[in-house]
Design an enzyme around this catalytic site. Structure first.
Site, PDB file in Angstrom:
ATOM      1  N   HIS A 173      -3.657 -10.720   7.504  1.00  0.00           N
ATOM      2  CA  HIS A 173      -3.305 -11.581   6.377  1.00  0.00           C
ATOM      3  C   HIS A 173      -2.479 -12.775   6.840  1.00  0.00           C
ATOM      4  O   HIS A 173      -1.660 -13.292   6.088  1.00  0.00           O
ATOM      5  CB  HIS A 173      -2.525 -10.785   5.329  1.00  0.00           C
ATOM      6  CG  HIS A 173      -3.085  -9.421   5.076  1.00  0.00           C
ATOM      7  ND1 HIS A 173      -2.550  -8.281   5.639  1.00  0.00           N
ATOM      8  CD2 HIS A 173      -4.141  -9.031   4.328  1.00  0.00           C
ATOM      9  CE1 HIS A 173      -3.264  -7.234   5.246  1.00  0.00           C
ATOM     10  NE2 HIS A 173      -4.228  -7.658   4.451  1.00  0.00           N
ATOM     11  N   ASP A 176       0.826  -1.204   0.000  1.00  0.00           N
ATOM     12  CA  ASP A 176       0.000   0.000   0.000  1.00  0.00           C
ATOM     13  C   ASP A 176       0.861   1.256   0.000  1.00  0.00           C
ATOM     14  O   ASP A 176       0.589   2.211  -0.735  1.00  0.00           O
ATOM     15  CB  ASP A 176      -0.927   0.008   1.215  1.00  0.00           C
ATOM     16  CG  ASP A 176      -2.022  -1.041   1.118  1.00  0.00           C
ATOM     17  OD1 ASP A 176      -2.470  -1.326   0.000  1.00  0.00           O
ATOM     18  OD2 ASP A 176      -2.423  -1.584   2.160  1.00  0.00           O
TER      19      ASP A 176
END
Length: 302
Positions: A223, A101
């Site tokens: 995750h 990101d």
């Protein structure tokens, strides 16, 4: 109305409304729904963008989202020709603190600044404090490499606060300043009883050790990133105490307490205004979540 392209969701303000001068956008990998499309609406995000499952959206997708949010759907070639009042908005980008990101959102912002007259600023959400300090009973299983604070549940509060503030007509630098202050005063910690399962992959395709029966992992990432410690469940009260302790000592070494609480002899009210946000990723019932809330409030009250 909603504009959908390249996994981008944008809200278009009605012509007879008084639109804000700043568009707030955010996004990230899929698999965390309703984030971030579900956060797109009046008083929150102006637009959002989604990548593949657990993968950052590309810089191209993010750049398109910046243009859409700024211009209410105008094409790239039309951006600099928008001159009517409120026709082109400044953009505040909310980024979660993950490597993909940071890279892709950062690249998209640089391209937007270089290719148009847009004003773009960003706020990085990094609220997860679980890896900043060792757990009280960290042993050989604890992570020793500090990877910094990840962006977790605090993203929801940042999106809401900045979206609502931008909706009042605040300018870009005021929205960014508020965002930086909010992020500085955010801290979160999570716990998992099991790893998440990515559709299309085997139950243990990430080669992480399965969390055993009666065990939990403090700081487990969204995750399946390793947490700070894996331990036997020893009652919800002790688990909540451990998580609160990680938050309270998250500024250890800075000279500041995470919470400022007034003492009885000061004669002044120094107590912080506090927002308590307890997040459920879907694996808990409302009854269990209410029990956690009750325990947290009890311990904070003490």
């Amino acid at each position: 109305s909603v504009y959908v392209t390249d996994e981008t969701y944008a809200r278009m303000d009605a012509e007879n409304s008084a639109p804000a001068s700043v568009a707030v956008i955010s996004g990230g990998g899929a698999g965390h729904e309703p984030a971030h499309a579900g956060y797109t609406g009046r008083g929150m995000l102006s637009a959002s963008v989604s990548g593949d499952i657990f993968a950052s959206p590309s810089a191209k997708q993010i750049l398109q989202t910046i243009y859409l949010a700024s211009s209410s759907g105008a094409a790239l070639s039309e951006i600099d020709q928008i001159v009517q009042p409120h026709g082109r908005k400044d953009v505040l980008v909310i980024i979660n603190n993950y490597t993909g990101d940071r890279l892709n959102f950062g690249l998209a912002i640089e391209k937007a600044l270089a290719s148009s007259r847009l004003k773009v600023e960003s706020v990085v959400v990094a609220d997860d404090v679980s890896l900043l300090q060792p757990a009280s009973d960290s042993g050989p299983q604890a992570r020793k490499g500090l990877v910094g604070a990840r962006g977790l549940a605090g993203n929801i509060l940042v999106c809401k606060i900045l979206g609502a503030f931008a909706h009042t007509g605040a300018d870009l630098m005021s929205v960014k300043l508020l965002g930086d202050v909010v992020v500085h005063n955010l801290a979160s910690v999570g716990v998992g009883l099991g790893h998440c399962h990515v559709p299309g992959r085997g139950p243990n395709s990430d080669n992480v050790a399965v969390i055993g029966e009666g065990e939990c992992e403090i700081g487990l990432g969204l995750h399946n990133e390793p947490g700070v410690v894996r331990k036997k469940m020893d009652g919800p009260d002790k688990l909540v105490a451990e998580m609160l302790a990680l938050i309270m000592r998250s500024r250890h070494g800075t000279g500041d307490d995470f919470l400022q609480v007034a003492s009885g002899d000061t004669g002044r009210n120094l107590t912080d205004d506090i927002v308590l946000f307890i997040n459920n990723l879907g694996g808990m019932s409302q009854l269990e979540l209410a029990a956690v809330l009750d325990e947290v409030l009890r311990q904070l009250g003490e």
